[in-house]
Design an enzyme around this catalytic site. Structure first.
Site, mmCIF file in Angstrom:
data_model
loop_
_atom_site.group_PDB
_atom_site.id
_atom_site.type_symbol
_atom_site.label_atom_id
_atom_site.label_comp_id
_atom_site.label_asym_id
_atom_site.label_seq_id
_atom_site.Cartn_x
_atom_site.Cartn_y
_atom_site.Cartn_z
ATOM 1 N N GLN A 71 0.821 -1.210 0.000
ATOM 2 C CA GLN A 71 0.000 0.000 0.000
ATOM 3 C C GLN A 71 0.858 1.265 0.000
ATOM 4 O O GLN A 71 2.071 1.227 0.200
ATOM 5 C CB GLN A 71 -0.896 0.024 1.246
ATOM 6 C CG GLN A 71 -2.166 -0.795 1.125
ATOM 7 C CD GLN A 71 -3.091 -0.505 2.292
ATOM 8 O OE1 GLN A 71 -3.184 -1.296 3.207
ATOM 9 N NE2 GLN A 71 -3.763 0.624 2.262
ATOM 10 N N HIS A 72 0.161 2.380 -0.190
ATOM 11 C CA HIS A 72 0.760 3.723 -0.129
ATOM 12 C C HIS A 72 1.849 3.856 -1.194
ATOM 13 O O HIS A 72 1.653 3.454 -2.332
ATOM 14 C CB HIS A 72 1.308 4.017 1.271
ATOM 15 C CG HIS A 72 0.366 3.704 2.389
ATOM 16 N ND1 HIS A 72 -0.910 4.231 2.454
ATOM 17 C CD2 HIS A 72 0.502 2.925 3.490
ATOM 18 C CE1 HIS A 72 -1.509 3.783 3.555
ATOM 19 N NE2 HIS A 72 -0.670 2.986 4.186
ATOM 20 N N ASP A 230 -2.237 -4.617 -0.333
ATOM 21 C CA ASP A 230 -1.894 -5.917 0.256
ATOM 22 C C ASP A 230 -2.792 -6.312 1.416
ATOM 23 O O ASP A 230 -3.184 -7.480 1.530
ATOM 24 C CB ASP A 230 -0.419 -5.952 0.659
ATOM 25 C CG ASP A 230 0.017 -4.795 1.559
ATOM 26 O OD1 ASP A 230 -0.817 -3.934 1.911
ATOM 27 O OD2 ASP A 230 1.215 -4.733 1.879
#
Length: 462
Positions: A71-72, A230
């Protein structure tokens, strides 16, 4: 047999699983390593994906593919679709100051929680974009579009043609998309970055993202699912349902729950994410998890199995030895410059067994803090991730959490969740297909509240 492929492009590696779309039975799999570091050229992800696909036997017989990824992060592209600079990963903490500034500028954490369900920290894309604008203005000016790791890989699988797309789950970790409204907050992006680059279109969970275009593998009938982050994929992979809490011990640690309504924690401890099914995924993330065990094993000169044996040979509470495991700074609590510490070191506790026990208990206490922040009394606690493979972790966790835990069979939960999403794309329907899974192991132990109490005292001592 209809086959689907699920991809997990994580911080450390790329995993590919090929499963039967109807039953979920694993047919084959492959993996490849990613380079270390907190910034990575996305081409390294693409190379690793190709290697993992080859080791999984290719995609020529696969009907649908889905990509889940860390992520991010921040992937910046220029007007021609070329990468502007190395992607900043979620665990790059250079953007910590930028996150603080953004929170202050909007009027505090509660304002951000109300706007997008979460309060920015260093890992969020919006914080990294502010850092880029301040520290690399030339790169910022060249940035025509911004996407996430899974968005970029999905785009590349589709032939790097057409528009960028994403999903609700991953979009909810940017800091400029609202799970409650389903809309981008371009005003927040403008305030952070000074402009509004092109953003991926947010697909619904059952939407298609196009077709896979690889010269050597599938034909045009191989469909692309939206993909996701994820943690959202892990929830799909373990079959989490409303009422469950999942504690994942990987590179990072997470505690998350499947919820029917969006959340907005004004303290910022709980990130109010969306999930990959149309529901929501309140989540607490820690920077330090399984690598705490790796570090302790390295310090003692043993492997992880021996570390677990040592930990189980020591008494509960490690004789008062406490490890506060902020080895790489910390996200929850938001202490990007923190370091780890040991408390209660005496002649009696200066043994490998006591140190091993303190490392395991410290990591679990840290995750228990994350669990508590969700404010839930779950029907099930599922313990997953690489760290959950440790017998010591499984047996000590119930004593720290104060409740039994269920441990599903080890697997590539993120890649499995992506494969399940791909199967959902083929099957249609209101819910993902119900795949049979092996029974989870069940672990119980008497609660030892003194472990948490001593840990809290050491943690708060600073």
């Amino acid at each position: 047999m209809t086959l689907v492929a699920g991809v997990d492009s994580s911080t450390q590696s790329c995993k590919v699983v090929i499963r039967d779309a109807d039953t979920g039975v694993l047919v084959r799999q492959g993996r490849a390593a990613h380079p270390e570091g907190t910034e990575v050229d996305p081409e390294a992800w693409w190379t690793a994906l190709g290697e993992a696909v080859d080791r999984a036997g290719g995609l020529d017989d696969v009907a649908a593919v889905s990509v889940a990824a860390q992520q991010h992060g921040m992937v910046c592209l220029d007007e021609s679709g070329n990468v502007v600079r190395k992607a900043l990963l979620w665990n790059d903490t250079r953007s910590a100051r930028a996150a603080v500034d953004l929170v202050d500028e909007l009027g505090g954490p509660a304002k951000w929680a109300e706007a997008v369900g979460s309060v920015p920290v260093a890992s969020f894309t919006v914080s990294k974009l502010r850092w880029l604008a301040e520290h690399e203005p030339d790169s910022a000016r060249r940035t025509a579009s911004v996407c996430l790791p899974h968005d970029w890989l999905t785009w590349r699988l589709g032939g790097a043609a057409g528009e960028l797309v994403t999903d609700r789950g991953d979009a909810s970790g940017t800091g400029y998309w609202s799970p409650a409204t389903g809309d981008y907050r371009t005003d927040l992006l403008q305030a952070a970055f000074g402009s509004v680059p092109q953003l991926p279109r947010v697909l619904d969970p059952r939407d298609g993202a196009g077709e896979v275009r690889l010269a050597r593998d599938p034909g045009p009938d191989a469909r692309l699912a939206p993909g996701t982050g994820d943690n959202m994929a892990a929830a799909l992979g373990v079959g989490a349902r409303p009422g469950d809490v999942v504690v994942s011990i990987g590179t990072s640690g997470t505690a998350f729950a499947v919820a029917e309504s969006p959340s907005a924690d004004p303290t910022g401890a709980v990130a109010g994410f969306a999930d990959a099914t149309g529901r929501f995924l309140p989540l607490v993330c820690t920077l330090n998890a399984a690598r705490v065990l790796d570090a302790a094993a390295r310090l003692l000169g043993v492997d992880l199995d021996r570390l677990g044996e040592l930990a189980l040979s020591a008494p509960a509470g490690a004789g008062g030895l406490v490890c506060v495991p902020y080895l790489e700074g910390e996200r929850t609590p938001n202490l990007p410059d923190a370091t780890g510490s040991l408390h209660g070191l005496t002649l009696a506790t200066s043994t490998p067994a006591h140190l091993a026990r303190a490392a395991v208990e410290g990591m679990l206490c840290h995750l228990a803090d994350a669990f508590d922040a969700l404010g839930l009394d779950p029907a099930r606690v599922l313990l997953i991730g690489g760290g959950a493979r440790s017998e010591a972790v499984r047996r000590i966790a119930p004593a720290v959490f104060g409740r039994p835990v269920a441990v599903p069979e080890p697997g590539e939960y993120v890649a499995d969740g992506a494969a399940r999403q791909a199967a959902w794309l083929l099957a249609g329907g209101d819910e993902p297909p119900a795949w049979e899974t092996s029974p989870a192991g069940h672990y119980e132990a008497d609660a030892v509240p003194e472990i948490r109490a001593r840990y809290a005292e050491a943690r708060d001592r600073g």
